[in-house]
Design an enzyme around this catalytic site. Structure first.
Site, PDB file in Angstrom:
ATOM      1  CB  ILE A 155      -0.962  -0.011   1.212  1.00 30.05           C
ATOM      2  CG1 ILE A 155      -1.919  -1.205   1.081  1.00 30.05           C
ATOM      3  CG2 ILE A 155      -1.737   1.293   1.299  1.00 30.05           C
ATOM      4  CD1 ILE A 155      -2.741  -1.496   2.314  1.00 30.05           C
ATOM      5  CG  ASP A 259     -10.089   3.714   7.118  1.00 31.64           C
ATOM      6  OD1 ASP A 259     -11.300   4.034   7.178  1.00 31.64           O
ATOM      7  OD2 ASP A 259      -9.691   2.641   6.605  1.00 31.64           O
ATOM      8  CD  GLU A 264     -10.783  -0.383  13.604  1.00 34.03           C
ATOM      9  OE1 GLU A 264     -11.434  -1.166  12.884  1.00 34.03           O
ATOM     10  OE2 GLU A 264      -9.721   0.133  13.240  1.00 34.03           O
ATOM     11  CG  HIS A 283     -11.066  -0.708   9.354  1.00 36.76           C
ATOM     12  ND1 HIS A 283     -10.428  -1.283  10.407  1.00 36.76           N
ATOM     13  CD2 HIS A 283     -10.368  -1.099   8.250  1.00 36.76           C
ATOM     14  CE1 HIS A 283      -9.397  -2.007   9.967  1.00 36.76           C
ATOM     15  NE2 HIS A 283      -9.342  -1.894   8.645  1.00 36.76           N
ATOM     16  N   GLY A 285     -10.821   1.166   4.284  1.00 43.38           N
ATOM     17  CA  GLY A 285      -9.749   0.926   3.307  1.00 43.38           C
ATOM     18  C   GLY A 285     -10.105  -0.081   2.230  1.00 43.38           C
TER      19      GLY A 285
END
Ligand code: NAD
Length: 532
Positions: A155, A259, A264, A283, A285
């Site tokens: 990435i 993100d 979470e 989140h 992505g």
């Protein structure tokens, strides 16, 4: 013709992306979208592979209902929903699909960077409130600015390319980044300190490890230029949330975007919710249609190779070896398994530690070879059902066996050689094997005795005095029990001293025969092992 392997697919993984499995006659694919449906548990009983996304929690009790399961594929990256220890202990490989969402995540990073520097989210909120506050939303250009990349893998690399296209320069810190890859990406390799000294925007793309936890924290943020930005789409915890909120409040940072979070979903009372100039996304992505298709097809191909070719190179809980490498190493691996088996039978008392020492052409052999040695050690003790390539290391650890691996420089006599240095409760044991040519395995050393034994069938190993007549007496006892000798190999350290006999026989040598051999006055030890 019925299929050889059944793969159960759940969590609404896109069926159209499973072509690697559906186009192969060896596979039957069963899709049950809701893993709470009773039909799922029923199908799992006879499944060899399971593909999930994140909704299904694969825990020990679920695995207990899946006696044939060999591989779990996660269509995505994070495997938090899979109990890795429980899977490993049951010999089930767990693999993920790390590459399919690379572009999706890199594009989200770009979306956040641009929204952050041009204040898109705040401007949108202001217009919706009825305001027209153009002067409040003056932004900056990316052109000419410096991106500080921490981690230049899949990435990070794609983000670097995209930022370069926007006219930015990119400095990157990644201890594993080569010069070639740096120049291919058009980035300058720097030390971590330089990232904080030079970057206008810092973007980590690293896994969460002891080294990366809080890598962007109070001190490093303080070293950033005033007015710089931070964006994190990697893993929660890489950025210290409290320090980030503080730096945004003080105005030291001009903006940030996240993100991913330490916890979470993000807690309702997180200080991030009240921090200024901060964009928060839940989140996202990998949340594109394309990424979902790509990860599904990636994991389908992985599950197919794991089941059909034994290729576990993508597994998170097994030595990473590709199928073609495994095939090439097969004779050596089987020899390792035989030596492990022999070690269990011959070790004086329980095995405490094993050092697997390998000399040969492959620099990928040592890990799988160690797994095979441990399979050989454990199978006689635990049975074949739970011991396999995936579980062997874990089970050895559970039994308190310390395992070491040593890559030796070339052996003077053999091109492919493996040696086991074993510490057992009541003394040491040394075993070695080698390949003759490419594929002919031999056991070549038992303790100090040089031998040449083909590891196949039943083998009786005796320690005896080197005196006349002993071979005949052993032969008579075996003959009296209708056991045919296929080969008799005698090795001695000195004339008339201690000797070791390895007798290959047809048929089964049971406890009665072994006891009869032990009654011979010259014989001090007798073990029986089935090899091959
Ligand atoms: P990758 O393995 O291709 O790249 C990670 C890079 O980090 C490697 O080049 C490695 O050398 C480097 N690295 C490791 N330790 C480092 C350290 N201490 N300092 C600097 N560099 C270090 O992984 P990737 O596919 O690029 O993914 C990067 C991150 O993004 C992962 O944490 C992944 O879980 C996360 N991710 C998030 C989403 C999302 O939805 N937000 C989606 C996909 C991936």
């Amino acid at each position: 013709m019925s299929a050889e392997f059944k793969v159960l697919v759940t969590d609404k993984v896109s069926g159209g992306s499973l072509e690697a499995l559906t186009s192969d006659d060896r596979f039957e694919v069963v899709q049950i979208d809701d893993s709470k449906d009773p039909s799922f548990a029923e199908a799992l009983k006879t499944s060899h592979g399971l593909i999930v996304r994140s909704a299904t929690k694969v825990k020990a009790d679920m695995l207990d209902g899946a006696p044939q399961l060999r591989v779990i594929g996660r269509a995505g990256v994070g495997v938090d929903n899979i109990d890795l220890d429980a899977a490993t202990a049951r010999g089930v490989a767990v693999a993920n699909a790390p590459a399919g969402n690379t572009v999706s995540t890199a594009e989200l990073t770009m979306a956040l960077i641009m929204s952050m520097v041009r204040k898109v989210a705040a401007a949108d909120a202001s217009v919706r409130k009825g305001e027209w506050a153009r002067s409040s939303f003056k932004g900056g250009e990316l052109r000419g600015r410096t991106l500080g990349l921490i981690g230049a893998g899949r990435i990070g690399g794609e983000v670097a390319r995209r930022c370069r296209a926007f006219g930015m320069s990119v400095v990157a810190y990644d201890p594993y980044l080569t010069d070639d890859r740096a120049s291919e990406l058009g980035v300058e390799r720097v030390e971590l300190d330089d990232i904080f000294a030079r970057a206008d925007i810092v973007s980590p793309h690293v896994p969460l490890t002891d080294q990366t936890k809080g890598i962007i924290g109070k001190e490093s943020i303080a070293r950033l230029k005033k007015g710089s930005f931070v964006v994190n789409v990697s893993r929660g915890g890489v950025v210290d949330e409290a320090a980030l909120a503080e730096a945004l409040k003080s105005g030291h940072l001009a903006g940030a975007a996240l993100d991913v979070y330490e916890n979470e979903p993000l807690e309702a009372d997180s200080p991030l919710r009240g921090a200024p100039n901060l964009i928060l996304t839940p989140h996202l992505g990998a949340s594109t249609a394309e990424a979902q298709e790509l990860v599904a097809s990636e994991i389908a191909a992985t599950v197919r190779s794991a089941l059909a070719d034994g290729d576990l190179s993508a597994a998170l809980n097994a030595p990473a070896v590709a199928g073609d490498v495994l095939r090439k190493l097969a004779p050596m691996l089987e020899l390792g398994c035989d030596l492990g088996n022999l070690a269990t039978v011959m070790a004086p008392g329980g095995i405490q530690s094993i050092d697997v020492r390998y000399a040969g052409a492959s620099d990928e052999a040592l890990k799988p070879l160690t797994a095979y040695v441990l399979m050989g050690v454990l199978k006689p003790v635990l049975g074949g059902d739970q011991v396999n390539f995936v579980s062997a290391g874990h089970l050895a650890g559970q039994r308190g066996i310390k395992v070491a691996r040593t890559q030796l420089s070339q052996h003077s006599d053999y091109t492919e050689y493996v040696e086991l240095d074993i510490k057992a409760e009541r003394g040491p044991l040394r075993l070695a094997g080698a390949l003759l040519g490419d594929a002919h395995p031999r056991i070549v050393l038992i303790d100090d005795y040089h031998v040449d034994i083909v590891p196949t069938g039943s083998l009786v190993i005796l320690k005896n005095k080197d005196v006349p007549g002993v071979i005949g007496r052993v032969g008579t006892i075996l003959g009296d029990h209708d056991i045919n000798i296929a080969g008799y190999h005698q090795a001695r350290l000195s004339k008339g001293g201690d000797a070791l006999a390895a007798v290959s026989v047809d048929g089964v040598v049971d406890e009665t025969v072994r006891a009869a051999l032990l009654e011979l006055p010259e014989v001090s030890a007798a073990v029986v092992v089935r090899l091959g």
